[in-house]
Design a protein around this motif. Structure first.
Motif, PDB file in Angstrom:
ATOM      1  N   PRO A 139       0.815  -1.221   0.000  1.00 25.00           N
ATOM      2  CA  PRO A 139       0.000   0.000   0.000  1.00 25.00           C
ATOM      3  C   PRO A 139       0.851   1.276   0.000  1.00 25.00           C
ATOM      4  CG  PRO A 139      -0.933  -1.605   1.501  1.00 25.00           C
ATOM      5  CD  PRO A 139       0.374  -2.172   1.042  1.00 25.00           C
ATOM      6  N   ALA A 140       2.075   1.214   0.470  1.00 23.06           N
ATOM      7  CA  ALA A 140       2.954   2.389   0.459  1.00 23.06           C
ATOM      8  C   ALA A 140       3.302   2.829  -0.964  1.00 23.06           C
ATOM      9  CB  ALA A 140       4.239   2.081   1.240  1.00 23.06           C
ATOM     10  N   ASP A 141       3.054   1.963  -1.936  1.00 25.19           N
ATOM     11  CA  ASP A 141       3.349   2.291  -3.339  1.00 25.19           C
ATOM     12  C   ASP A 141       2.165   2.967  -4.035  1.00 25.19           C
ATOM     13  OD1 ASP A 141       6.027   1.157  -3.533  1.00 25.19           O
ATOM     14  OD2 ASP A 141       5.029  -0.779  -3.223  1.00 25.19           O
ATOM     15  N   ALA A 142       1.153   3.387  -3.287  1.00 27.23           N
ATOM     16  CA  ALA A 142      -0.023   4.032  -3.897  1.00 27.23           C
ATOM     17  C   ALA A 142       0.364   5.162  -4.861  1.00 27.23           C
ATOM     18  CB  ALA A 142      -0.972   4.528  -2.816  1.00 27.23           C
ATOM     19  N   PRO A 143       1.364   6.009  -4.536  1.00 32.72           N
ATOM     20  CA  PRO A 143       1.728   7.077  -5.488  1.00 32.72           C
ATOM     21  C   PRO A 143       2.152   6.544  -6.860  1.00 32.72           C
ATOM     22  CG  PRO A 143       2.677   7.524  -3.331  1.00 32.72           C
ATOM     23  CD  PRO A 143       2.090   6.147  -3.260  1.00 32.72           C
ATOM     24  N   LEU A 144       2.834   5.423  -6.888  1.00 33.70           N
ATOM     25  CA  LEU A 144       3.209   4.818  -8.178  1.00 33.70           C
ATOM     26  C   LEU A 144       1.953   4.489  -8.981  1.00 33.70           C
ATOM     27  CD1 LEU A 144       5.137   3.255 -10.185  1.00 33.70           C
ATOM     28  CD2 LEU A 144       4.575   1.229  -8.829  1.00 33.70           C
ATOM     29  N   PHE A 145       0.972   3.889  -8.316  1.00 29.26           N
ATOM     30  CA  PHE A 145      -0.236   3.487  -9.042  1.00 29.26           C
ATOM     31  C   PHE A 145      -1.052   4.713  -9.457  1.00 29.26           C
ATOM     32  CE2 PHE A 145       1.100  -0.332  -6.815  1.00 29.26           C
ATOM     33  CZ  PHE A 145       1.246  -1.153  -7.925  1.00 29.26           C
ATOM     34  N   GLN A 146      -0.982   5.789  -8.658  1.00 26.22           N
ATOM     35  CA  GLN A 146      -1.666   7.013  -9.072  1.00 26.22           C
ATOM     36  C   GLN A 146      -1.004   7.605 -10.314  1.00 26.22           C
ATOM     37  OE1 GLN A 146      -1.818   8.623  -5.045  1.00 26.22           O
ATOM     38  NE2 GLN A 146      -4.059   8.655  -5.239  1.00 26.22           N
ATOM     39  N   ALA A 147       0.317   7.458 -10.416  1.00 28.90           N
ATOM     40  CA  ALA A 147       1.011   7.925 -11.629  1.00 28.90           C
ATOM     41  C   ALA A 147       0.643   7.031 -12.817  1.00 28.90           C
ATOM     42  CB  ALA A 147       2.520   7.939 -11.396  1.00 28.90           C
TER      43      ALA A 147
ATOM     44  N   LEU B 232      -1.000  -5.723  -5.442  1.00 29.12           N
ATOM     45  CA  LEU B 232      -0.634  -5.956  -4.039  1.00 29.12           C
ATOM     46  C   LEU B 232      -0.653  -7.442  -3.695  1.00 29.12           C
ATOM     47  CD1 LEU B 232      -2.751  -2.979  -2.583  1.00 29.12           C
ATOM     48  CD2 LEU B 232      -0.381  -2.943  -3.406  1.00 29.12           C
ATOM     49  N   GLY B 233      -0.574  -7.709  -2.398  1.00 31.97           N
ATOM     50  CA  GLY B 233      -0.377  -9.075  -1.904  1.00 31.97           C
ATOM     51  C   GLY B 233      -1.337 -10.120  -2.461  1.00 31.97           C
ATOM     52  N   HIS B 234      -0.826 -11.330  -2.614  1.00 32.67           N
ATOM     53  CA  HIS B 234      -1.627 -12.417  -3.180  1.00 32.67           C
ATOM     54  C   HIS B 234      -2.771 -12.809  -2.253  1.00 32.67           C
ATOM     55  CE1 HIS B 234      -0.424 -15.822  -0.565  1.00 32.67           C
ATOM     56  NE2 HIS B 234       0.588 -15.030  -0.310  1.00 32.67           N
ATOM     57  N   ASP B 235      -2.593 -12.560  -0.945  1.00 36.77           N
ATOM     58  CA  ASP B 235      -3.598 -13.000   0.017  1.00 36.77           C
ATOM     59  C   ASP B 235      -4.373 -11.823   0.593  1.00 36.77           C
ATOM     60  OD1 ASP B 235      -1.473 -11.946   1.323  1.00 36.77           O
ATOM     61  OD2 ASP B 235      -1.156 -13.644   2.685  1.00 36.77           O
ATOM     62  N   ASP B 236      -4.384 -10.733  -0.155  1.00 35.87           N
ATOM     63  CA  ASP B 236      -5.006  -9.537   0.380  1.00 35.87           C
ATOM     64  C   ASP B 236      -6.155  -9.037  -0.478  1.00 35.87           C
ATOM     65  OD1 ASP B 236      -4.898  -6.893   1.964  1.00 35.87           O
ATOM     66  OD2 ASP B 236      -4.985  -6.354  -0.161  1.00 35.87           O
ATOM     67  N   LEU B 237      -7.284  -8.722   0.140  1.00 38.02           N
ATOM     68  CA  LEU B 237      -8.356  -8.050  -0.605  1.00 38.02           C
ATOM     69  C   LEU B 237      -8.569  -6.631  -0.082  1.00 38.02           C
ATOM     70  CD1 LEU B 237     -11.128 -10.825  -1.040  1.00 38.02           C
ATOM     71  CD2 LEU B 237      -9.412 -10.078  -2.701  1.00 38.02           C
ATOM     72  N   THR B 238      -8.399  -6.455   1.223  1.00 42.12           N
ATOM     73  CA  THR B 238      -8.675  -5.160   1.846  1.00 42.12           C
ATOM     74  C   THR B 238      -7.816  -4.040   1.260  1.00 42.12           C
ATOM     75  OG1 THR B 238      -9.050  -6.441   3.832  1.00 42.12           O
ATOM     76  CG2 THR B 238      -8.972  -4.070   4.098  1.00 42.12           C
ATOM     77  N   ASP B 239      -6.525  -4.284   1.148  1.00 45.85           N
ATOM     78  CA  ASP B 239      -5.646  -3.242   0.606  1.00 45.85           C
ATOM     79  C   ASP B 239      -5.969  -2.948  -0.860  1.00 45.85           C
ATOM     80  OD1 ASP B 239      -4.341  -2.880   3.012  1.00 45.85           O
ATOM     81  OD2 ASP B 239      -2.745  -4.311   2.536  1.00 45.85           O
TER      82      ASP B 239
ATOM     83  N   ALA C 241     -10.208   2.285  -4.693  1.00 47.99           N
ATOM     84  CA  ALA C 241     -11.019   3.484  -4.422  1.00 47.99           C
ATOM     85  C   ALA C 241     -10.286   4.757  -4.852  1.00 47.99           C
ATOM     86  CB  ALA C 241     -11.368   3.543  -2.935  1.00 47.99           C
ATOM     87  N   ARG C 242      -8.966   4.683  -4.949  1.00 45.93           N
ATOM     88  CA  ARG C 242      -8.182   5.877  -5.315  1.00 45.93           C
ATOM     89  C   ARG C 242      -7.829   5.926  -6.790  1.00 45.93           C
ATOM     90  NH1 ARG C 242      -3.574   5.918  -0.674  1.00 45.93           N
ATOM     91  NH2 ARG C 242      -2.984   7.851  -1.729  1.00 45.93           N
ATOM     92  N   LEU C 243      -8.220   4.916  -7.560  1.00 44.57           N
ATOM     93  CA  LEU C 243      -7.813   4.835  -8.971  1.00 44.57           C
ATOM     94  C   LEU C 243      -9.020   4.812  -9.896  1.00 44.57           C
ATOM     95  CD1 LEU C 243      -5.111   1.990  -8.754  1.00 44.57           C
ATOM     96  CD2 LEU C 243      -4.718   4.468  -8.643  1.00 44.57           C
ATOM     97  N   ARG C 244      -8.844   5.419 -11.085  1.00 44.57           N
ATOM     98  CA  ARG C 244      -9.861   5.268 -12.139  1.00 44.57           C
ATOM     99  C   ARG C 244      -9.631   3.970 -12.902  1.00 44.57           C
ATOM    100  NH1 ARG C 244      -8.379  10.115 -15.418  1.00 44.57           N
ATOM    101  NH2 ARG C 244      -6.600   9.884 -14.039  1.00 44.57           N
ATOM    102  N   THR C 245      -8.354   3.626 -13.080  1.00 43.89           N
ATOM    103  CA  THR C 245      -8.009   2.395 -13.810  1.00 43.89           C
ATOM    104  C   THR C 245      -8.520   1.191 -13.028  1.00 43.89           C
ATOM    105  OG1 THR C 245      -5.980   3.524 -14.451  1.00 43.89           O
ATOM    106  CG2 THR C 245      -6.099   1.163 -14.918  1.00 43.89           C
ATOM    107  N   PRO C 246      -9.215   0.275 -13.694  1.00 41.17           N
ATOM    108  CA  PRO C 246      -9.675  -0.920 -12.974  1.00 41.17           C
ATOM    109  C   PRO C 246      -8.496  -1.753 -12.466  1.00 41.17           C
ATOM    110  CG  PRO C 246     -10.775  -0.734 -15.109  1.00 41.17           C
ATOM    111  CD  PRO C 246      -9.694   0.295 -15.086  1.00 41.17           C
TER     112      PRO C 246
ATOM    113  N   GLU D   7      -3.814 -13.586  -8.684  1.00 36.77           N
ATOM    114  CA  GLU D   7      -3.423 -14.441  -7.561  1.00 36.77           C
ATOM    115  C   GLU D   7      -4.447 -14.458  -6.425  1.00 36.77           C
ATOM    116  OE1 GLU D   7      -1.378 -12.609  -9.377  1.00 36.77           O
ATOM    117  OE2 GLU D   7       0.739 -13.165  -9.128  1.00 36.77           O
ATOM    118  N   SER D   8      -5.106 -13.329  -6.151  1.00 34.66           N
ATOM    119  CA  SER D   8      -6.003 -13.239  -4.992  1.00 34.66           C
ATOM    120  C   SER D   8      -7.287 -14.050  -5.141  1.00 34.66           C
ATOM    121  CB  SER D   8      -6.399 -11.782  -4.731  1.00 34.66           C
ATOM    122  OG  SER D   8      -5.287 -11.039  -4.291  1.00 34.66           O
TER     123      SER D   8
END
Ligand code: OSB
Ligand code: MG
Length: 375
Positions: free
Chosen positions: A199-207, A220-227, A233-238, A243-244
């Protein structure tokens, strides 16, 4: 109702050199090594391919573990249940084994192929996949330079592929994608991180969100849905999850949480073709687009992926590329991309293809046979 009595199940390992190394955020492959199953039942034979790899990097499963779980637990459980009158019996008989979805999927594929051949029905017809041919995309591994990636991509675009997926990893992401996007402003492009970020890489995904990508796969993580839900919620790109999503239950949870807006369905990852159909149905009911992913399969599992790509809810081109994108010589007759970027769905009974005897002989190692216990 068709019923088949299985007389033996044979396992072998297949080794096929790749035409070029395939590098992702989790490692590099120079050859395809997988477990292949051959089911014999009366006068029909069925084939199944396991999508596990040499090491447990993409998923928990790996070839040695798949082989062991198949010979010790999965195959004996299926054989002990007697004749198969409904392919759903495979999943029922191995339900007591937790996980091992790739091994289970291979076994289901082989039994289903034999059962469908006995009833002279194609896999596509059985699952209700009416589209044929199906549009195809291609997944591009990380290369040492952007120039090398662009050259590879140009080759694919010339062949007709309809969507290009770029593998990314920390350090080889934003600049690489920006430069490729600048060269190919109109090409449907996506990226696949194979769970390499946090989740700390959110700025990369916003770019990346500014580059008009069709989707961002498994950031993000293979076993994660929450993050993933927070990031989506912060991205327009789907966000597309790969893996999840381990089964239809995960697919429903991910959609309802807003963790993704697209799903990559890999039958091998979700435990089989029947569960893959349930993932498709769950997504379709919720109007979430899906596509069929790939695991560098040989022609055996490629045939099943193409059949699944004909399902009505599969509305995006998948990673169902032609044989020559992976191998100089496939295990089956080659799958060929038409100039319009589509591939034909095999129409014959069962999965519609079989290994060529010469290729099977040249590529097989370690053959082992399991038979029903004598009562
Ligand atoms: O994440 O989709 C993935 C290959 C191996 C393991 C995981 C993935 C992939 C691909 C290639 O992206 C898909 C293909 O062309 O088979
Ligand atoms: Mg992926």
């Amino acid at each position: 109702m068709t019923s088949i009595a299985i007389s033996s199940i044979e396992l072998r390992e297949i080794v096929l050199p790749l035409v070029r190394p395939f590098r992702t955020s989790f490692g590099e492959d120079v050859e395809k090594r997988c477990v292949l199953l051959r089911v014999e039942a009366g006068d029909v034979v069925g084939w199944g391919e396991c999508v596990a790899d040499v090491e447990p990097r993409y998923a928990e499963e790996w070839n040695g573990g798949a082989r062991e779980s198949l010979t010790r637990f999965l195959i004996p459980s299926v054989l002990a249940g007697g004749p198969i009158s409904d392919p759903a019996q495979v999943a029922e008989r191995v339900r007591w084994v937790r996980g091992h979805r790739m091994a289970k999927a291979a076994l289901e594929m082989a039994v289903l192929d034999a059962w469908l051949r006995a009833g002279r029905l194609s896999l596509a017809a059985f699952v209700g996949a009416g589209r044929d041919p199906v549009p195809c995309g291609v997944s591009v591994g990380i290369a040492p330079t952007v120039e090398a990636m662009l050259e590879e991509i140009q080759g694919y675009l010339t062949k007709g592929y309809r969507r290009v997926k770029l593998k990314i990893e920390p350090g080889r992401d934003l600049e690489v994608v920006r430069r490729i996007r600048a060269e190919l402003p109109d090409t449907p492009l996506s990226v696949d991180a194979n769970a390499a970020y946090t989740p700390a890489d959110a700025p990369l995904f916003q770019a990346l969100d500014e580059l008009g990508l069709v989707m961002i796969e498994q950031p993000l993580g293979h076993d994660d849905l929450t993050d993933h839900a927070r990031l989506q919620a912060r991205l327009r790109t789907p966000i597309c999850l790969d893996e999840s999503i381990r089964n239809a239950h995960d697919a429903v949870a991910a959609i309802e949480m807003g963790a993704c807006r697209v799903i990559n369905i890999k039958p091998g990852r979700v435990g089989g073709l029947l569960e893959a159909k349930r993932v498709h149905d769950a997504a379709r009911e919720r109007e979430v687009p899906v596509w069929i992913g790939g695991m560098l399969e040989t022609g055996i599992a490629r045939a099943t992926n193409l059949a699944m790509a004909g399902l009505p809810g599969v509305t995006m081109p998948g990673d169902t590329s032609a044989s020559d994108r992976y191998f100089r010589e496939d295990l089956t007759d080659p799958f060929v991309l038409a100039p319009d970027g589509t591939m034909a769905v095999p129409a014959g009974p069962g999965i519609g293809v079989e290994p060529r005897p010469d290729r099977l002989a040249a590529c097989s190692a370690g053959i082992e046979r399991v038979e029903p216990a004598v009562p």
